[in-house]
Write a protein that holds these residues in place. Structure first.
Motif, PDB file in Angstrom:
ATOM      1  N   ALA A   1       0.829  -1.208   0.000  1.00 11.65           N
ATOM      2  CA  ALA A   1       0.000   0.000   0.000  1.00 11.65           C
ATOM      3  C   ALA A   1       0.862   1.256   0.000  1.00 11.65           C
ATOM      4  N   THR A   2       1.945   1.240   0.740  1.00 12.35           N
ATOM      5  CA  THR A   2       2.837   2.400   0.795  1.00 12.35           C
ATOM      6  C   THR A   2       3.493   2.635  -0.556  1.00 12.35           C
ATOM      7  N   LEU A   3       3.939   1.554  -1.184  1.00 11.17           N
ATOM      8  CA  LEU A   3       4.523   1.683  -2.518  1.00 11.17           C
ATOM      9  C   LEU A   3       3.509   2.261  -3.506  1.00 11.17           C
ATOM     10  N   LYS A   4       2.267   1.844  -3.396  1.00 10.04           N
ATOM     11  CA  LYS A   4       1.227   2.368  -4.288  1.00 10.04           C
ATOM     12  C   LYS A   4       1.071   3.873  -4.102  1.00 10.04           C
ATOM     13  N   VAL A   5       1.047   4.327  -2.855  1.00  7.06           N
ATOM     14  CA  VAL A   5       0.935   5.767  -2.578  1.00  7.06           C
ATOM     15  C   VAL A   5       2.102   6.526  -3.196  1.00  7.06           C
ATOM     16  N   LEU A   6       3.266   5.904  -3.213  1.00  4.39           N
ATOM     17  CA  LEU A   6       4.463   6.544  -3.759  1.00  4.39           C
ATOM     18  C   LEU A   6       4.538   6.469  -5.284  1.00  4.39           C
ATOM     19  N   GLY A   7       3.545   5.810  -5.924  1.00  7.04           N
ATOM     20  CA  GLY A   7       3.513   5.772  -7.372  1.00  7.04           C
ATOM     21  C   GLY A   7       4.021   4.497  -7.995  1.00  7.04           C
ATOM     22  N   HIS A   8       4.215   3.468  -7.196  1.00 11.94           N
ATOM     23  CA  HIS A   8       4.737   2.188  -7.653  1.00 11.94           C
ATOM     24  C   HIS A   8       3.584   1.286  -8.049  1.00 11.94           C
ATOM     25  N   GLU A   9       3.789   0.508  -9.084  1.00 10.58           N
ATOM     26  CA  GLU A   9       2.802  -0.492  -9.474  1.00 10.58           C
ATOM     27  C   GLU A   9       2.759  -1.599  -8.431  1.00 10.58           C
ATOM     28  N   GLU A  10       1.817  -2.522  -8.573  1.00 13.04           N
ATOM     29  CA  GLU A  10       1.714  -3.651  -7.647  1.00 13.04           C
ATOM     30  C   GLU A  10       3.078  -4.347  -7.567  1.00 13.04           C
ATOM     31  N   PRO A  11       3.692  -4.369  -6.370  1.00 12.44           N
ATOM     32  CA  PRO A  11       5.040  -4.930  -6.259  1.00 12.44           C
ATOM     33  C   PRO A  11       5.027  -6.461  -6.207  1.00 12.44           C
ATOM     34  N   SER A  12       6.110  -7.031  -6.675  1.00 10.76           N
ATOM     35  CA  SER A  12       6.309  -8.471  -6.532  1.00 10.76           C
ATOM     36  C   SER A  12       6.588  -8.769  -5.060  1.00 10.76           C
ATOM     37  N   PRO A  13       6.473 -10.014  -4.644  1.00 13.98           N
ATOM     38  CA  PRO A  13       6.751 -10.335  -3.230  1.00 13.98           C
ATOM     39  C   PRO A  13       8.157  -9.913  -2.787  1.00 13.98           C
ATOM     40  N   ASP A  14       9.158 -10.112  -3.648  1.00 12.96           N
ATOM     41  CA  ASP A  14      10.512  -9.715  -3.240  1.00 12.96           C
ATOM     42  C   ASP A  14      10.639  -8.203  -3.134  1.00 12.96           C
ATOM     43  N   ALA A  15       9.958  -7.438  -4.015  1.00  8.21           N
ATOM     44  CA  ALA A  15       9.992  -5.971  -3.921  1.00  8.21           C
ATOM     45  C   ALA A  15       9.335  -5.511  -2.625  1.00  8.21           C
ATOM     46  N   ARG A  16       8.229  -6.157  -2.235  1.00 10.47           N
ATOM     47  CA  ARG A  16       7.570  -5.797  -0.963  1.00 10.47           C
ATOM     48  C   ARG A  16       8.529  -6.000   0.197  1.00 10.47           C
ATOM     49  N   HIS A  17       9.233  -7.132   0.204  1.00 11.36           N
ATOM     50  CA  HIS A  17      10.143  -7.414   1.319  1.00 11.36           C
ATOM     51  C   HIS A  17      11.367  -6.495   1.305  1.00 11.36           C
ATOM     52  N   LEU A  18      11.855  -6.152   0.125  1.00 11.45           N
ATOM     53  CA  LEU A  18      12.975  -5.210   0.062  1.00 11.45           C
ATOM     54  C   LEU A  18      12.558  -3.834   0.559  1.00 11.45           C
ATOM     55  N   PHE A  19      11.344  -3.423   0.195  1.00 12.14           N
ATOM     56  CA  PHE A  19      10.850  -2.128   0.669  1.00 12.14           C
ATOM     57  C   PHE A  19      10.622  -2.175   2.172  1.00 12.14           C
ATOM     58  N   ARG A  20      10.027  -3.253   2.664  1.00 10.56           N
ATOM     59  CA  ARG A  20       9.799  -3.404   4.105  1.00 10.56           C
ATOM     60  C   ARG A  20      11.131  -3.304   4.864  1.00 10.56           C
ATOM     61  N   ARG A  21      12.178  -3.816   4.267  1.00 15.19           N
ATOM     62  CA  ARG A  21      13.512  -3.777   4.874  1.00 15.19           C
ATOM     63  C   ARG A  21      13.978  -2.338   5.132  1.00 15.19           C
ATOM     64  N   CYS A  22      13.476  -1.389   4.354  1.00  9.02           N
ATOM     65  CA  CYS A  22      13.856   0.018   4.527  1.00  9.02           C
ATOM     66  C   CYS A  22      13.148   0.672   5.708  1.00  9.02           C
ATOM     67  N   GLY A  23      12.070   0.095   6.193  1.00 10.71           N
ATOM     68  CA  GLY A  23      11.318   0.679   7.301  1.00 10.71           C
ATOM     69  C   GLY A  23      12.180   1.017   8.510  1.00 10.71           C
ATOM     70  N   PRO A  24      12.974   0.056   9.007  1.00  9.08           N
ATOM     71  CA  PRO A  24      13.823   0.380  10.161  1.00  9.08           C
ATOM     72  C   PRO A  24      14.853   1.475   9.865  1.00  9.08           C
ATOM     73  N   ILE A  25      15.271   1.586   8.624  1.00  4.45           N
ATOM     74  CA  ILE A  25      16.209   2.657   8.260  1.00  4.45           C
ATOM     75  C   ILE A  25      15.532   4.010   8.467  1.00  4.45           C
ATOM     76  N   TRP A  26      14.292   4.144   7.938  1.00  6.00           N
ATOM     77  CA  TRP A  26      13.578   5.414   8.077  1.00  6.00           C
ATOM     78  C   TRP A  26      13.204   5.695   9.528  1.00  6.00           C
ATOM     79  N   LEU A  27      12.947   4.658  10.294  1.00  6.96           N
ATOM     80  CA  LEU A  27      12.671   4.876  11.722  1.00  6.96           C
ATOM     81  C   LEU A  27      13.923   5.375  12.437  1.00  6.96           C
ATOM     82  N   THR A  28      15.079   4.902  12.014  1.00 10.92           N
ATOM     83  CA  THR A  28      16.343   5.401  12.567  1.00 10.92           C
ATOM     84  C   THR A  28      16.531   6.870  12.203  1.00 10.92           C
ATOM     85  N   PHE A  29      16.162   7.243  10.971  1.00 12.20           N
ATOM     86  CA  PHE A  29      16.219   8.653  10.574  1.00 12.20           C
ATOM     87  C   PHE A  29      15.315   9.482  11.482  1.00 12.20           C
ATOM     88  N   ALA A  30      14.099   8.992  11.741  1.00 15.32           N
ATOM     89  CA  ALA A  30      13.165   9.719  12.613  1.00 15.32           C
ATOM     90  C   ALA A  30      13.774   9.928  13.991  1.00 15.32           C
TER      91      ALA A  30
END
Length: 127
Positions: free
Chosen positions: A31-60
């Motif tokens: 859903a987040t990728l869709k908001v950002l303009g990404h097409e329906e992601p493959s399962p591996d793309a979803r997991h790679l994007f999810r992997r970035c979550g802790p990075i952005w939380l560290t930025f916060a």
């Protein structure tokens, strides 16, 4: 408004932005990728994007620390962190899966925003 006031406001806004982005990437990557303009992601793309979550939380957390303490080292850290993000969104904008009108331009502008924040936060560190 002074430059310092604008940078402090930007810093507080980035706490909220990175907290929201990091949390959403972990909880709802497709859903987040869709908001950002990404097409329906493959399962591996979803997991790679999810992997970035802790990075952005560290930025916060880094932005929150600078807002709270405001030490030179805090602003230096933010300058470095934002500097690491200057080219990442521009590289991502090259993906054929980013297809919503305006999404590629938005990702490229994010690089310019990160460059401006990196320079501004470096200035805060040197004041």
């Amino acid at each position: 408004m002074t430059l310092e006031q604008a940078l402090r406001i930007t810093n507080v806004n980035m706490i909220a932005f990175d907290l929201l982005l990091g949390s959403a990437a972990i909880a709802a990557p497709a859903a987040t990728l869709k908001v950002l303009g990404h097409e329906e992601p493959s399962p591996d793309a979803r997991h790679l994007f999810r992997r970035c979550g802790p990075i952005w939380l560290t930025f916060a957390a880094a932005h929150a620390l600078a807002a709270r303490r405001g030490r030179r080292a805090d602003w230096q850290s933010l300058a470095w962190l934002r500097g690491t993000e200057i080219a990442t969104d521009a590289l991502w904008s090259r993906s054929p899966a980013v297809s919503r009108p305006g999404a590629k331009a938005g990702l490229r502008l994010a690089g310019a925003a990160n460059l401006a924040m990196a320079a501004g936060f470096a200035w805060m560190a040197r004041r």
